[in-house]
Design an enzyme around this catalytic site. Structure first.
Site, short mmCIF file in Angstrom:
data_model
loop_
_atom_site.label_atom_id
_atom_site.label_comp_id
_atom_site.label_asym_id
_atom_site.label_seq_id
_atom_site.Cartn_x
_atom_site.Cartn_y
_atom_site.Cartn_z
N LYS A 1 130.31 19.67 60.84
CA LYS A 1 130.90 20.01 59.54
C LYS A 1 129.81 20.41 58.56
O LYS A 1 129.88 21.42 57.91
CB LYS A 1 131.71 18.82 59.04
CG LYS A 1 132.34 19.04 57.69
CD LYS A 1 133.23 17.88 57.28
CE LYS A 1 133.65 18.04 55.83
NZ LYS A 1 134.49 16.95 55.36
N GLU B 1 121.14 14.31 64.46
CA GLU B 1 121.31 14.27 65.91
C GLU B 1 121.74 15.64 66.45
O GLU B 1 121.20 16.15 67.43
CB GLU B 1 122.39 13.24 66.29
CG GLU B 1 122.03 11.80 65.99
CD GLU B 1 122.51 11.35 64.62
OE1 GLU B 1 122.54 12.17 63.67
OE2 GLU B 1 122.84 10.16 64.50
N GLY C 1 135.67 14.70 58.75
CA GLY C 1 135.14 14.80 60.11
C GLY C 1 136.06 14.16 61.14
O GLY C 1 136.34 14.73 62.19
N ARG C 2 136.55 12.96 60.85
CA ARG C 2 137.37 12.24 61.83
C ARG C 2 138.80 12.77 61.90
O ARG C 2 139.61 12.27 62.68
CB ARG C 2 137.34 10.74 61.53
CG ARG C 2 137.69 10.37 60.10
CD ARG C 2 137.29 8.94 59.79
NE ARG C 2 137.47 8.60 58.38
CZ ARG C 2 136.56 8.79 57.44
NH1 ARG C 2 135.41 9.36 57.74
NH2 ARG C 2 136.79 8.43 56.18
N GLU D 1 136.10 4.04 60.39
CA GLU D 1 135.38 4.82 59.37
C GLU D 1 136.30 5.07 58.16
O GLU D 1 135.83 5.19 57.03
CB GLU D 1 134.87 6.15 59.96
CG GLU D 1 133.71 6.73 59.18
CD GLU D 1 132.98 7.87 59.90
OE1 GLU D 1 131.91 7.63 60.47
OE2 GLU D 1 133.50 8.99 59.89
N HIS E 1 141.25 -6.85 84.28
CA HIS E 1 140.31 -7.55 85.15
C HIS E 1 138.98 -7.81 84.46
O HIS E 1 137.98 -8.11 85.12
CB HIS E 1 140.11 -6.75 86.44
CG HIS E 1 141.39 -6.60 87.20
ND1 HIS E 1 141.85 -7.54 88.08
CD2 HIS E 1 142.35 -5.65 87.13
CE1 HIS E 1 143.02 -7.17 88.57
NE2 HIS E 1 143.35 -6.02 87.99
N LYS F 1 121.24 6.44 57.71
CA LYS F 1 120.71 7.80 57.89
C LYS F 1 119.44 7.98 57.06
O LYS F 1 118.45 8.54 57.52
CB LYS F 1 121.74 8.84 57.42
CG LYS F 1 122.93 9.01 58.33
CD LYS F 1 123.76 10.21 57.85
CE LYS F 1 125.12 10.26 58.51
NZ LYS F 1 125.99 11.30 57.97
#
Ligand code: F6P
Length: 551
Positions: A210, A216, A270-271, A356, A387, A515
């Site tokens: 965005k 990263e 973003g999400r 978030e 399990h 950040k």
């Protein structure tokens, strides 16, 4: 904005009384025994999905008190403000319009700050359609003339979790020639692994960010570019690198052809961006028609959320059940149990969506929220989770609500498996609800011929309290449309909970501090460290990393 703190509202106080006076004494096993119509009364259908919320510690009165809370917290007004483009993300002065991304072309046009939202959305969709058709048909080729075979999406957070989750879930709709890969982690092992699997002549990289400034993603994109340039020239880059972003300036600074940029806008969080051009990898893999069905499924849920009275409104009910469990029964987490292998990344997707969005402690008026907000979201696919951690869910000291997600018709043709899968899903929710009381355990042990001493020693270990809440969400099939509806359901659920807690679900200031500090430390790993900036632990870790670099 609310004028009264949540805990001071009449509806919240009524719920507290109802909880302490009645609900804590209920056992769902008895409620089911007394109410043969409990499933009919406590399930709701919308946009192709069914939500069964009957296995919760609620009565009809609970639901009407919870609905009063939603009304008192003005959920409907905030919902209408969101849909109409008001800047409800007030800390960033932004509208919240992911719903406009899936609104059909014929819908009432929407305008925000002079931007023709609907026209822009459909122009970009047109670009996505043309581009994806060219790649899928083999018309768009790599620099040596070979067809594209691999799509590598470089992005993180919302620019990764949605595309990866949806491409995985809709695998059976994928183009036979194309494979999707996702690079998100700044750890070079991630990129290295993907690059070892792909051929530079036939790979298309999508740099999805965005902001186009995320450390990263930018580092991964630069490294992928360098890798490509070992095989092709600068002039070949345009055949192999496209971008999805809101930041045209940074995209062209990176060297991506503006014609190969797919824009979106600051009113898409973003999400919440899987519906935007961030879904480009999805459209490439499943084709534009299926991508349109994915948007249509979400739109069907939007309409349901917007138009249905609160008492029959699926996201509202799901949100209220969550509030009941979190704020009155103090459950600290919500486990997500998708009984479909294709949904194995769904809980990771929801972690960002819910945590978030609602991992906040300050209300819209700047004061402390005063109650617990978003629970931890975690889980794994059924039957694997059974399990691993289900033991704790059945007999541990915490009571953790669970969302079971099941799909009635499988997408494979392997005999026998699907019935076993569904049987396990339904058996688990039944077991969590019923438990196994001492009389049942005693009868079992007697049948096995145990003597009294042995029986009494084993009895407490084999007893299950039950009364553990769960929802079951049923999808008829896992298709682009039902997956779209499912994601939109959780988006709106998250919205309603944020509205009730009175927080801004659309900013994420909390991730900024890390950040900023990472940038400082990154500088110190390269050059002179500045111990005055850090504590003794951080300084020691920096020193050890520098020593290792020098060896
Ligand atoms: O982690 C914070 C965040 O801003 C997320 O909200 C977002 O999805 C992610 O980083 C990636 O951001 P971008 O798409 O700008 O690279």
């Amino acid at each position: 904005m609310h004028t009264t703190a949540l805990t001071d509202t009449a509806a919240f106080k009524a719920l507290q009384q109802h909880h302490a006076g009645q609900a804590v004494h209920w056992h769902m096993r008895e409620l089911f025994a007394q109410q043969p119509d409990r499933f009919e009364r406590m399930s709701v259908r919308a946009a192709g999905l069914l939500l069964d919320y009957s296995k919760n510690r609620i009565e009809s009165e609970t639901l009407s008190l919870l609905l009063n809370l939603a009304r008192e917290r003005q959920v409907e007004a905030l919902r209408d403000a969101m849909f109409s483009g008001e800047k409800i993300n007030f800390t960033e002065h932004r509208a919240v319009l992911h719903t406009a991304l899936r609104s059909p072309a014929g819908d009432t046009p929407l305008q925000v700050d002079g931007q023709q939202v609907s026209a822009d959305v459909h122009a970009v969709l047109g670009h996505i359609r043309d581009f994806t058709e060219r790649v899928r048909s083999g018309q768009w080729r790599g620099h040596t003339g070979r067809e594209i075979t691999d799509i590598v999406n470089i992005g993180i957070g919302g620019s990764y979790l949605g595309p990866q989750m949806v491409c995985t879930a809709l695998r059976q709709f994928s183009h036979a020639r194309l494979k999707a890969h996702f690079v998100s982690n700044v750890d070079g092992h991630d990129l290295d692994e993907v690059l070892s699997r792909v051929d530079p002549e036939t790979t298309l990289f999508i740099v999805a960010s965005k902001t186009f400034t995320t450390q990263e993603t930018m580092l991964n994109a630069q490294s992928a570019r360098r890798w490509f340039l070992r095989h092709g020239n600068e002039s070949d880059l345009a055949r192999h690198f496209v971008a999805v972003s809101t930041n045209a300036r940074e995209v062209s600074a990176f060297g991506i052809d503006p014609d190969n940029m797919f824009p979106f806008w600051d009113w898409v969080g973003g999400r919440y961006s899987v519906w935007s051009a961030i879904g480009l990898s999805i459209a490439l893999m499943i084709g534009f028609e299926h991508f349109s069905q994915f948007l249509a499924g979400a739109h069907a849920m939007d309409r349901h959320f917007r138009e249905t009275p609160l008492e029959a409104n699926m996201p509202v009910i799901q949100a209220l059940i969550g509030i009941w469990n979190r704020n009155f029964f103090n459950s600290e987490s919500l486990s997500i149990a998708p009984y479909h292998h294709g949904l194995r990344y769904f809980q990771a997707y929801l972690q960002q969506l819910e945590m978030e969005s609602n991992g906040k402690r300050i209300t819209r008026d700047g004061t402390a929220v005063g109650v617990a907000t978003c629970p931890f979201i975690w889980g794994d696919v059924g039957t694997n989770g059974q399990h691993a951690f289900f033991q704790l869910l059945h007999q541990g000291t915490d009571i953790t609500p669970i969302d079971f997600i099941a799909v009635l018709k499988p997408s494979h043709g392997i005999d026998g498996h699907h019935q076993v899968l569904l049987a396990n899903c339904f058996a688990q929710s039944e077991a969590f609800m019923r438990g196994k009381d001492a009389d049942e355990v005693r009868a079992d042990l007697r049948k096995q011929g145990l003597d009294d001493a042995e029986l009494n020693a084993l009895l407490p270990h084999k007893t299950f309290d039950g009364n553990r809440p769960s929802n079951t969400i049923l999808l008829p099939e896992l298709t682009p449309a039902t997956l779209g509806s499912l994601i939109a359901l959780y988006e709106h659920k998250t919205f309603v909970q944020g509205a009730i807690w009175g927080i801004n679900s659309f900013d994420q200031w909390g991730v900024e501090l890390g950040k900023v500090l990472a940038k400082t430390i990154h500088g110190e790993l390269h050059a002179e460290a500045n111990p005055a900036l850090h504590d003794a632990s951080t300084n020691a870790l920096i020193t050890l990393a520098k020593q290792a670099q020098q060896q």
